[in-house]
Design a protein around this motif. Sequence first.
Motif, PDB file in Angstrom:
ATOM      1  N   LYS A   1       1.022  -1.064   0.455  1.00  0.00           N
ATOM      2  CA  LYS A   1      -0.332   0.531  -0.529  1.00  0.00           C
ATOM      3  C   LYS A   1       0.609   1.338  -0.214  1.00  0.00           C
ATOM      4  O   LYS A   1       0.715   2.183  -0.956  1.00  0.00           O
ATOM      5  CB  LYS A   1      -0.816  -0.092   1.665  1.00  0.00           C
ATOM      6  CG  LYS A   1      -1.906  -1.168   1.505  1.00  0.00           C
ATOM      7  CD  LYS A   1      -3.060  -1.368   2.423  1.00  0.00           C
ATOM      8  CE  LYS A   1      -2.758  -1.051   3.719  1.00  0.00           C
ATOM      9  NZ  LYS A   1      -1.208  -2.627   3.886  1.00  0.00           N
ATOM     10  N   SER A   2       1.820   0.719   0.912  1.00  0.00           N
ATOM     11  CA  SER A   2       2.769   2.292   0.631  1.00  0.00           C
ATOM     12  C   SER A   2       3.284   2.437  -0.310  1.00  0.00           C
ATOM     13  O   SER A   2       3.622   4.110  -0.835  1.00  0.00           O
ATOM     14  CB  SER A   2       3.462   2.480   2.215  1.00  0.00           C
ATOM     15  OG  SER A   2       2.959   2.271   3.069  1.00  0.00           O
ATOM     16  N   THR A   3       4.003   1.622  -0.573  1.00  0.00           N
ATOM     17  CA  THR A   3       4.842   1.695  -2.217  1.00  0.00           C
ATOM     18  C   THR A   3       4.022   2.043  -2.824  1.00  0.00           C
ATOM     19  O   THR A   3       3.765   3.281  -4.166  1.00  0.00           O
ATOM     20  CB  THR A   3       5.382   1.170  -2.827  1.00  0.00           C
ATOM     21  OG1 THR A   3       6.382   0.050  -1.451  1.00  0.00           O
ATOM     22  CG2 THR A   3       6.122   0.799  -4.294  1.00  0.00           C
TER      23      THR A   3
ATOM     24  N   GLY B   1       3.197   5.769  -3.075  1.00  0.00           N
ATOM     25  CA  GLY B   1       4.485   6.302  -2.632  1.00  0.00           C
ATOM     26  C   GLY B   1       4.565   6.419  -4.232  1.00  0.00           C
ATOM     27  O   GLY B   1       4.975   7.512  -5.123  1.00  0.00           O
TER      28      GLY B   1
ATOM     29  N   SER C   1       8.003   3.743  -0.684  1.00  0.00           N
ATOM     30  CA  SER C   1       6.846   3.272   0.379  1.00  0.00           C
ATOM     31  C   SER C   1       7.039   4.481   1.476  1.00  0.00           C
ATOM     32  O   SER C   1       7.000   5.227   2.620  1.00  0.00           O
ATOM     33  CB  SER C   1       7.256   2.251   0.875  1.00  0.00           C
ATOM     34  OG  SER C   1       8.034   1.584   1.572  1.00  0.00           O
TER      35      SER C   1
ATOM     36  N   THR D   1       4.887   7.581   2.564  1.00  0.00           N
ATOM     37  CA  THR D   1       4.511   7.097   3.253  1.00  0.00           C
ATOM     38  C   THR D   1       4.809   7.167   4.539  1.00  0.00           C
ATOM     39  O   THR D   1       3.591   7.697   5.964  1.00  0.00           O
ATOM     40  CB  THR D   1       2.984   7.116   2.640  1.00  0.00           C
ATOM     41  OG1 THR D   1       3.872   5.946   2.294  1.00  0.00           O
ATOM     42  CG2 THR D   1       2.523   7.505   1.528  1.00  0.00           C
ATOM     43  N   ASP D   2       5.424   6.318   5.121  1.00  0.00           N
ATOM     44  CA  ASP D   2       5.695   5.868   6.056  1.00  0.00           C
ATOM     45  C   ASP D   2       6.944   7.262   6.781  1.00  0.00           C
ATOM     46  O   ASP D   2       7.775   6.994   6.362  1.00  0.00           O
ATOM     47  CB  ASP D   2       6.363   5.075   6.236  1.00  0.00           C
ATOM     48  CG  ASP D   2       5.663   3.740   6.029  1.00  0.00           C
ATOM     49  OD1 ASP D   2       4.773   3.978   5.671  1.00  0.00           O
ATOM     50  OD2 ASP D   2       5.867   2.188   5.832  1.00  0.00           O
TER      51      ASP D   2
ATOM     52  N   GLU E   1       7.714   3.726  12.798  1.00  0.00           N
ATOM     53  CA  GLU E   1       7.286   2.849  11.789  1.00  0.00           C
ATOM     54  C   GLU E   1       8.334   2.539  10.875  1.00  0.00           C
ATOM     55  O   GLU E   1       8.507   1.169  10.523  1.00  0.00           O
ATOM     56  CB  GLU E   1       6.405   3.477  11.523  1.00  0.00           C
ATOM     57  CG  GLU E   1       4.885   4.264  12.050  1.00  0.00           C
ATOM     58  CD  GLU E   1       4.331   4.952  10.501  1.00  0.00           C
ATOM     59  OE1 GLU E   1       4.778   5.333   9.909  1.00  0.00           O
ATOM     60  OE2 GLU E   1       3.052   5.644  11.449  1.00  0.00           O
ATOM     61  N   ARG E   2       9.298   3.313  10.607  1.00  0.00           N
ATOM     62  CA  ARG E   2      10.295   2.469   9.563  1.00  0.00           C
ATOM     63  C   ARG E   2      11.129   1.847   9.696  1.00  0.00           C
ATOM     64  O   ARG E   2      10.699   0.883   9.291  1.00  0.00           O
ATOM     65  CB  ARG E   2      11.380   4.318   9.402  1.00  0.00           C
ATOM     66  CG  ARG E   2      10.322   4.640   7.968  1.00  0.00           C
ATOM     67  CD  ARG E   2      11.427   5.749   8.013  1.00  0.00           C
ATOM     68  NE  ARG E   2      10.826   6.831   7.089  1.00  0.00           N
ATOM     69  CZ  ARG E   2      11.515   7.776   6.290  1.00  0.00           C
ATOM     70  NH1 ARG E   2      12.497   7.939   6.726  1.00  0.00           N
ATOM     71  NH2 ARG E   2      10.935   9.107   5.960  1.00  0.00           N
TER      72      ARG E   2
ATOM     73  N   THR F   1       3.371   0.319   8.793  1.00  0.00           N
ATOM     74  CA  THR F   1       3.056   1.061   8.735  1.00  0.00           C
ATOM     75  C   THR F   1       1.370   1.580   9.663  1.00  0.00           C
ATOM     76  O   THR F   1       0.725   0.040  10.452  1.00  0.00           O
ATOM     77  CB  THR F   1       1.660   1.678   7.479  1.00  0.00           C
ATOM     78  OG1 THR F   1       2.621   1.461   6.561  1.00  0.00           O
ATOM     79  CG2 THR F   1       1.309   3.351   7.673  1.00  0.00           C
TER      80      THR F   1
ATOM     81  N   ARG G   1      -2.709  11.586   3.393  1.00  0.00           N
ATOM     82  CA  ARG G   1      -2.311  12.304   2.172  1.00  0.00           C
ATOM     83  C   ARG G   1      -3.084  12.810   1.121  1.00  0.00           C
ATOM     84  O   ARG G   1      -4.312  12.496   0.664  1.00  0.00           O
ATOM     85  CB  ARG G   1      -1.300  11.445   1.578  1.00  0.00           C
ATOM     86  CG  ARG G   1      -0.394  10.580   1.899  1.00  0.00           C
ATOM     87  CD  ARG G   1       1.097  11.406   2.529  1.00  0.00           C
ATOM     88  NE  ARG G   1       2.273  11.111   3.286  1.00  0.00           N
ATOM     89  CZ  ARG G   1       2.066  10.524   4.361  1.00  0.00           C
ATOM     90  NH1 ARG G   1       0.387  11.211   5.403  1.00  0.00           N
ATOM     91  NH2 ARG G   1       2.359  10.445   5.260  1.00  0.00           N
TER      92      ARG G   1
ATOM     93  N   ASP H   1      -4.287   6.263   3.778  1.00  0.00           N
ATOM     94  CA  ASP H   1      -3.166   4.628   3.893  1.00  0.00           C
ATOM     95  C   ASP H   1      -4.267   3.962   5.169  1.00  0.00           C
ATOM     96  O   ASP H   1      -3.550   4.346   6.197  1.00  0.00           O
ATOM     97  CB  ASP H   1      -2.233   4.993   3.850  1.00  0.00           C
ATOM     98  CG  ASP H   1      -1.115   4.353   3.457  1.00  0.00           C
ATOM     99  OD1 ASP H   1      -2.395   2.835   3.740  1.00  0.00           O
ATOM    100  OD2 ASP H   1      -0.184   3.860   4.091  1.00  0.00           O
TER     101      ASP H   1
END
Length: 421
Positions: A21-23, A26, A58, A61-62, A67-68, A73, A79, A92
């Motif tokens: 999702k984050s990718t 992004g 990603s 958004t992270d 989180e990273r 996430t 966003r 997200d």
Amino acid sequence: MDYQHTELLRFTTAGSVDDGKSTLIGRLLYDSKSIFQDQLDAVEESSKKKGFDYVDLSLLTDGLRSEREQGITIDVAYRYFSTPKRKFIIADTPGHIQYTRNMVTGASTANLAIILVDARKGLLEQTHRHSFIASLLRIPHAIVCVNKMDLVDYSEEVYDQIVQDFTDFSAKLEINDIQFIPISALMGDNVVNRSENMPWYEGSTLMYHLEHVHISSDLNHIDNRFPVQSVIRPHKIDFQDYRGYAGRIDGGIFKAGDKIRVLPTGFTSTIKSIELAGEEMEEAFAPMSVTMTLHDELDISRGDMIVRENNSPDVTQDIEVLVTWMNERPLYNRTKVIVKHTTNECLGMVKDIKYKVDINTLHRITDFDAVEMNDIARLSIRTSKPLFVDPYGRNRLTGSIIIIDEQTNETLGAGMIVRKG
């Protein structure tokens, strides 16, 4: 380009852990040129530190370091970006089962849901869970993005099987429009630009679909509903006779001169004026926040509702709701709670837990001890005073409640009114 009057699409992304999702978000931001150079530089630097030979989108958004470090996430990240055709707000939501409640929060105002499926894994429990929640929340459009197609050699057979599996499952759901798109968020296939690796796919890219899908208002402009938030009585001598009723219109269109009824008293009157930011207006509609004055002096207070004379909601102390349980403390029968509905707040009791929903099969579970966190269940609730309700399917605003802990004021659950009890 007049961005002020560009259409706004709210969409939510959901799927299982590590579905990308984050990718994907992004990639949407990167390929639509919606990020600043310093953001991109920071992401490139972070990617190098991690030893990647590619830009890890990603990381756009992270945003939180914790989180990273965990590689996941957490919570709901909002966003904003825009293209010449449309403005977008993305919610997200996390993929982990213990964050199902977050998806309800993120999806509650969405026009569209993007449901990610890992091409290698196919449909998982979270796919079912998030699809079911999208259906419950009456999100009108869904796009099933079959992601990581690059890891299955862009196989049409793999994609077709997932489409078939989801089609079979979604027959039980209430989502009017479901589209399928094979993508690779990492490589950029069919996200913003068409993929040369999947010539067998003849549909649109994800971005094209987001820019062109029809946005229909989820507001009810037929049934007039105006929950009173506060009564305005200025102390100035010039306004001694002024009595205004302020609040947000939750349905319908109100005009000066309309005949109205006040709930729960049933008294009737006529709208004298409608004001917004000190200016009088001929009419107002959902979801505008306005102040109304009436020709008659009536006893009206916070929690009352002004409706059209011959169009009233259900006035009831017994409601049935589908609830997503959001608290770690389990729910049992006969539990006392606070029920918040529009501007009304009152005590209530859970009379009966009718069933829980098996997310995988959508079958009803009747043999259980309690409703646990992230469970979806149908409850019967008795309230200490009448509420003025519509079914959620007819009006999202007057058809939803929040359940609050009587002792701690913690939010326990979010419910959609199915019908009066």
